[in-house]
Motif scaffolding. Structure first.
Motif, PDB file in Angstrom:
ATOM      1  N   ALA A 129       0.856  -1.320   0.040  1.00 53.17           N
ATOM      2  CA  ALA A 129       0.099  -0.076  -0.161  1.00 53.17           C
ATOM      3  C   ALA A 129       0.924   1.508  -0.047  1.00 53.17           C
ATOM      4  O   ALA A 129       0.426   2.489  -0.321  1.00 53.17           O
ATOM      5  CB  ALA A 129      -1.055   0.033   1.177  1.00 53.17           C
ATOM      6  N   MET A 130       2.145   1.069   0.431  1.00 52.69           N
ATOM      7  CA  MET A 130       2.922   2.385   0.254  1.00 52.69           C
ATOM      8  C   MET A 130       3.746   2.275  -1.129  1.00 52.69           C
ATOM      9  O   MET A 130       3.968   3.450  -1.542  1.00 52.69           O
ATOM     10  CB  MET A 130       4.053   2.168   1.701  1.00 52.69           C
ATOM     11  CG  MET A 130       4.880   3.395   1.690  1.00 52.69           C
ATOM     12  SD  MET A 130       5.927   3.321   2.935  1.00 52.69           S
ATOM     13  CE  MET A 130       7.139   1.973   2.451  1.00 52.69           C
ATOM     14  N   MET A 168      -4.724  -1.622 -15.062  1.00 53.19           N
ATOM     15  CA  MET A 168      -5.160  -2.225 -13.551  1.00 53.19           C
ATOM     16  C   MET A 168      -4.503  -3.489 -13.579  1.00 53.19           C
ATOM     17  O   MET A 168      -4.256  -3.880 -12.175  1.00 53.19           O
ATOM     18  CB  MET A 168      -6.564  -2.283 -13.724  1.00 53.19           C
ATOM     19  CG  MET A 168      -7.433  -0.851 -13.754  1.00 53.19           C
ATOM     20  SD  MET A 168      -6.888   0.151 -12.509  1.00 53.19           S
ATOM     21  CE  MET A 168      -7.780  -0.477 -11.156  1.00 53.19           C
ATOM     22  N   ALA A 169      -4.555  -4.244 -14.474  1.00 50.22           N
ATOM     23  CA  ALA A 169      -3.752  -5.610 -14.492  1.00 50.22           C
ATOM     24  C   ALA A 169      -2.336  -5.393 -14.139  1.00 50.22           C
ATOM     25  O   ALA A 169      -1.714  -6.189 -13.072  1.00 50.22           O
ATOM     26  CB  ALA A 169      -3.827  -6.541 -15.629  1.00 50.22           C
ATOM     27  N   LEU A 170      -1.512  -4.630 -14.441  1.00 48.95           N
ATOM     28  CA  LEU A 170      -0.274  -4.366 -14.192  1.00 48.95           C
ATOM     29  C   LEU A 170      -0.066  -3.789 -12.646  1.00 48.95           C
ATOM     30  O   LEU A 170       0.643  -4.310 -12.120  1.00 48.95           O
ATOM     31  CB  LEU A 170       0.147  -3.285 -15.420  1.00 48.95           C
ATOM     32  CG  LEU A 170       1.587  -3.061 -15.261  1.00 48.95           C
ATOM     33  CD1 LEU A 170       2.482  -4.146 -15.232  1.00 48.95           C
ATOM     34  CD2 LEU A 170       2.380  -2.014 -16.140  1.00 48.95           C
ATOM     35  N   ALA A 171      -0.876  -2.856 -12.486  1.00 48.88           N
ATOM     36  CA  ALA A 171      -0.904  -2.540 -10.865  1.00 48.88           C
ATOM     37  C   ALA A 171      -1.393  -3.688 -10.057  1.00 48.88           C
ATOM     38  O   ALA A 171      -0.663  -3.832  -9.018  1.00 48.88           O
ATOM     39  CB  ALA A 171      -2.000  -1.355 -10.669  1.00 48.88           C
ATOM     40  N   SER A 172      -2.240  -4.576 -10.390  1.00 45.42           N
ATOM     41  CA  SER A 172      -2.318  -5.752  -9.641  1.00 45.42           C
ATOM     42  C   SER A 172      -1.428  -6.728  -9.261  1.00 45.42           C
ATOM     43  O   SER A 172      -0.964  -7.168  -8.504  1.00 45.42           O
ATOM     44  CB  SER A 172      -3.710  -6.450  -9.996  1.00 45.42           C
ATOM     45  OG  SER A 172      -4.747  -5.644 -10.066  1.00 45.42           O
ATOM     46  N   VAL A 173      -0.556  -6.858 -10.721  1.00 39.64           N
ATOM     47  CA  VAL A 173       0.573  -7.528 -10.482  1.00 39.64           C
ATOM     48  C   VAL A 173       1.424  -7.010  -9.626  1.00 39.64           C
ATOM     49  O   VAL A 173       2.358  -7.869  -8.734  1.00 39.64           O
ATOM     50  CB  VAL A 173       1.105  -7.952 -12.042  1.00 39.64           C
ATOM     51  CG1 VAL A 173       2.690  -8.640 -11.889  1.00 39.64           C
ATOM     52  CG2 VAL A 173       0.163  -8.867 -12.803  1.00 39.64           C
ATOM     53  N   LEU A 174       1.853  -5.773  -9.703  1.00 40.74           N
ATOM     54  CA  LEU A 174       2.691  -5.224  -8.877  1.00 40.74           C
ATOM     55  C   LEU A 174       2.592  -5.203  -7.361  1.00 40.74           C
ATOM     56  O   LEU A 174       3.067  -5.390  -6.718  1.00 40.74           O
ATOM     57  CB  LEU A 174       2.968  -3.686  -9.436  1.00 40.74           C
ATOM     58  CG  LEU A 174       3.612  -3.318 -10.456  1.00 40.74           C
ATOM     59  CD1 LEU A 174       3.640  -1.953 -10.743  1.00 40.74           C
ATOM     60  CD2 LEU A 174       5.180  -3.573 -10.342  1.00 40.74           C
ATOM     61  N   TRP A 175       1.084  -5.423  -7.030  1.00 38.17           N
ATOM     62  CA  TRP A 175       0.576  -5.470  -5.657  1.00 38.17           C
ATOM     63  C   TRP A 175       1.084  -6.813  -5.162  1.00 38.17           C
ATOM     64  O   TRP A 175       1.486  -7.091  -3.899  1.00 38.17           O
ATOM     65  CB  TRP A 175      -0.790  -5.170  -5.845  1.00 38.17           C
ATOM     66  CG  TRP A 175      -1.460  -5.177  -4.345  1.00 38.17           C
ATOM     67  CD1 TRP A 175      -1.817  -6.486  -3.455  1.00 38.17           C
ATOM     68  CD2 TRP A 175      -1.578  -4.117  -3.490  1.00 38.17           C
ATOM     69  NE1 TRP A 175      -2.224  -6.004  -2.431  1.00 38.17           N
ATOM     70  CE2 TRP A 175      -2.303  -4.577  -2.255  1.00 38.17           C
ATOM     71  CE3 TRP A 175      -1.505  -2.904  -3.541  1.00 38.17           C
ATOM     72  CZ2 TRP A 175      -2.491  -3.658  -1.090  1.00 38.17           C
ATOM     73  CZ3 TRP A 175      -1.747  -1.986  -2.539  1.00 38.17           C
ATOM     74  CH2 TRP A 175      -2.346  -2.433  -1.350  1.00 38.17           C
ATOM     75  N   VAL A 176       0.602  -7.857  -6.021  1.00 35.41           N
ATOM     76  CA  VAL A 176       0.965  -9.330  -5.710  1.00 35.41           C
ATOM     77  C   VAL A 176       2.421  -9.513  -5.508  1.00 35.41           C
ATOM     78  O   VAL A 176       2.936 -10.051  -4.492  1.00 35.41           O
ATOM     79  CB  VAL A 176       0.305 -10.180  -6.790  1.00 35.41           C
ATOM     80  CG1 VAL A 176       0.670 -11.525  -6.565  1.00 35.41           C
ATOM     81  CG2 VAL A 176      -1.175 -10.093  -6.694  1.00 35.41           C
ATOM     82  N   LEU A 177       3.244  -8.783  -6.322  1.00 30.92           N
ATOM     83  CA  LEU A 177       4.792  -9.134  -6.062  1.00 30.92           C
ATOM     84  C   LEU A 177       5.317  -8.475  -4.791  1.00 30.92           C
ATOM     85  O   LEU A 177       5.835  -9.204  -4.235  1.00 30.92           O
ATOM     86  CB  LEU A 177       5.470  -8.489  -7.415  1.00 30.92           C
ATOM     87  CG  LEU A 177       5.151  -9.386  -8.697  1.00 30.92           C
ATOM     88  CD1 LEU A 177       5.888  -8.338  -9.751  1.00 30.92           C
ATOM     89  CD2 LEU A 177       5.751 -10.532  -8.560  1.00 30.92           C
ATOM     90  N   HIS A 178       4.816  -7.432  -4.767  1.00 27.36           N
ATOM     91  CA  HIS A 178       5.118  -6.695  -3.225  1.00 27.36           C
ATOM     92  C   HIS A 178       4.610  -7.508  -2.159  1.00 27.36           C
ATOM     93  O   HIS A 178       5.212  -7.470  -1.139  1.00 27.36           O
ATOM     94  CB  HIS A 178       4.821  -5.105  -3.426  1.00 27.36           C
ATOM     95  CG  HIS A 178       5.816  -4.156  -4.113  1.00 27.36           C
ATOM     96  ND1 HIS A 178       7.162  -4.312  -4.050  1.00 27.36           N
ATOM     97  CD2 HIS A 178       5.483  -3.934  -5.355  1.00 27.36           C
ATOM     98  CE1 HIS A 178       7.768  -3.676  -5.024  1.00 27.36           C
ATOM     99  NE2 HIS A 178       6.847  -3.281  -5.809  1.00 27.36           N
ATOM    100  N   ARG A 179       3.508  -8.022  -2.268  1.00 22.19           N
ATOM    101  CA  ARG A 179       2.991  -8.850  -0.920  1.00 22.19           C
ATOM    102  C   ARG A 179       3.748  -9.985  -0.905  1.00 22.19           C
ATOM    103  O   ARG A 179       3.847 -10.432   0.388  1.00 22.19           O
ATOM    104  CB  ARG A 179       1.369  -9.135  -1.702  1.00 22.19           C
ATOM    105  CG  ARG A 179       0.586  -9.763  -0.406  1.00 22.19           C
ATOM    106  CD  ARG A 179      -0.174  -8.437   0.184  1.00 22.19           C
ATOM    107  NE  ARG A 179      -1.237  -9.351   1.090  1.00 22.19           N
ATOM    108  CZ  ARG A 179      -1.427  -8.827   2.214  1.00 22.19           C
ATOM    109  NH1 ARG A 179      -1.186  -7.626   2.576  1.00 22.19           N
ATOM    110  NH2 ARG A 179      -2.249  -9.466   3.103  1.00 22.19           N
ATOM    111  N   ARG A 180       4.072 -10.522  -2.056  1.00 21.38           N
ATOM    112  CA  ARG A 180       4.857 -11.855  -1.711  1.00 21.38           C
ATOM    113  C   ARG A 180       6.129 -11.330  -1.125  1.00 21.38           C
ATOM    114  O   ARG A 180       6.731 -12.066  -0.197  1.00 21.38           O
ATOM    115  CB  ARG A 180       5.246 -12.456  -2.978  1.00 21.38           C
ATOM    116  CG  ARG A 180       3.979 -13.378  -3.818  1.00 21.38           C
ATOM    117  CD  ARG A 180       4.336 -13.952  -4.963  1.00 21.38           C
ATOM    118  NE  ARG A 180       3.126 -14.695  -5.234  1.00 21.38           N
ATOM    119  CZ  ARG A 180       3.078 -15.189  -6.602  1.00 21.38           C
ATOM    120  NH1 ARG A 180       4.132 -15.053  -7.409  1.00 21.38           N
ATOM    121  NH2 ARG A 180       2.084 -15.532  -6.965  1.00 21.38           N
ATOM    122  N   LYS A 181       6.685 -10.122  -1.433  1.00 23.00           N
ATOM    123  CA  LYS A 181       8.023  -9.854  -0.908  1.00 23.00           C
ATOM    124  C   LYS A 181       7.798  -9.669   0.499  1.00 23.00           C
ATOM    125  O   LYS A 181       8.799  -9.962   1.411  1.00 23.00           O
ATOM    126  CB  LYS A 181       8.671  -8.575  -1.709  1.00 23.00           C
ATOM    127  CG  LYS A 181       9.875  -8.082  -1.266  1.00 23.00           C
ATOM    128  CD  LYS A 181      10.435  -6.873  -1.659  1.00 23.00           C
ATOM    129  CE  LYS A 181      10.590  -6.590  -3.162  1.00 23.00           C
ATOM    130  NZ  LYS A 181      10.947  -5.214  -3.383  1.00 23.00           N
TER     131      LYS A 181
END
Length: 192
Positions: A129-130, A168-181
């Motif tokens: 979220a940051m 929106m799909a690219l932003a969601s992929v970025l969200w998932v990648l950072h969530r995994r990190k």
């Protein structure tokens, strides 16, 4: 008037792209803080990059609004409907999500005075979220810059909708990648 506004919009979009990209990369590296002093210093610098990106976003949105006023009414709705969401929505995400998180991180790390960084601040430093709103602002500025030079004429809702869905799909992929990190970091800290 149009050429001056076109130049202003492209310059502010380039600045927004550079500032948001820099802020996004700095935000994604906050989780490797090392010490409380370094975390406080890095988050304070991230606050200044947030201000620079915000000023560039406000200026680019103002240039879009002024440029749409210089158009005939048949043309300005499409330009405003395409450029303003790509600039304003990620900037709103930065102000509503990233800025409060960075502020809390800076205030919390500044109060530690050399003590060990608590888990809640470490978790906040890796929060999607940051980080993602900065990266979404950079992607939005790049897309708006692309559409500034390669405007879809006539303004078709299918072309714009397909692009918005890809964004929106690219932003969601970025969200998932950072969530995994963030999850990996949490597991590593628990194991230690």
């Amino acid at each position: 008037m149009y050429s001056a506004l076109f130049g202003m919009e492209s310059a502010f979009l380039l600045l927004l792209l550079a500032f948001a990209w820099t802020a996004g990369s700095k935000a994604s590296r906050l989780l490797y803080f090392g010490s409380a002093e370094r975390l406080a210093r890095r988050s304070r610098k991230l606050l200044s990059w947030t201000v620079f990106a915000s000023l560039a976003a406000i200026s680019a949105a103002t240039a879009v609004c002024l440029m749409t006023r210089s158009y005939d009414s048949a043309f300005w709705t499409g330009r405003a409907a395409l450029h303003l969401p790509l600039i304003a929505l990620p900037a709103l995400g930065i102000w509503l999500s990233s800025l409060p998180s960075v502020w809390r991180l800076w205030r919390g790390a500044k109060r530690l005075n050399g003590a060990h960084v608590p888990a809640e601040l470490a978790k906040l430093s890796a929060s999607p979220a940051m980080i993602v709103p900065y990266q979404a602002a950079a992607i939005g500025a790049g897309a708006s810059l692309y559409f500034l030079f390669n405007a879809p004429v006539p303004w078709g809702t299918t072309d714009i909708a397909a692009f918005v869905l890809a964004y929106m799909a690219l932003a969601s992929v970025l969200w998932v990648l950072h969530r995994r990190k963030m999850k990996r970091l949490r597991e590593q800290r628990v194991a230690v």
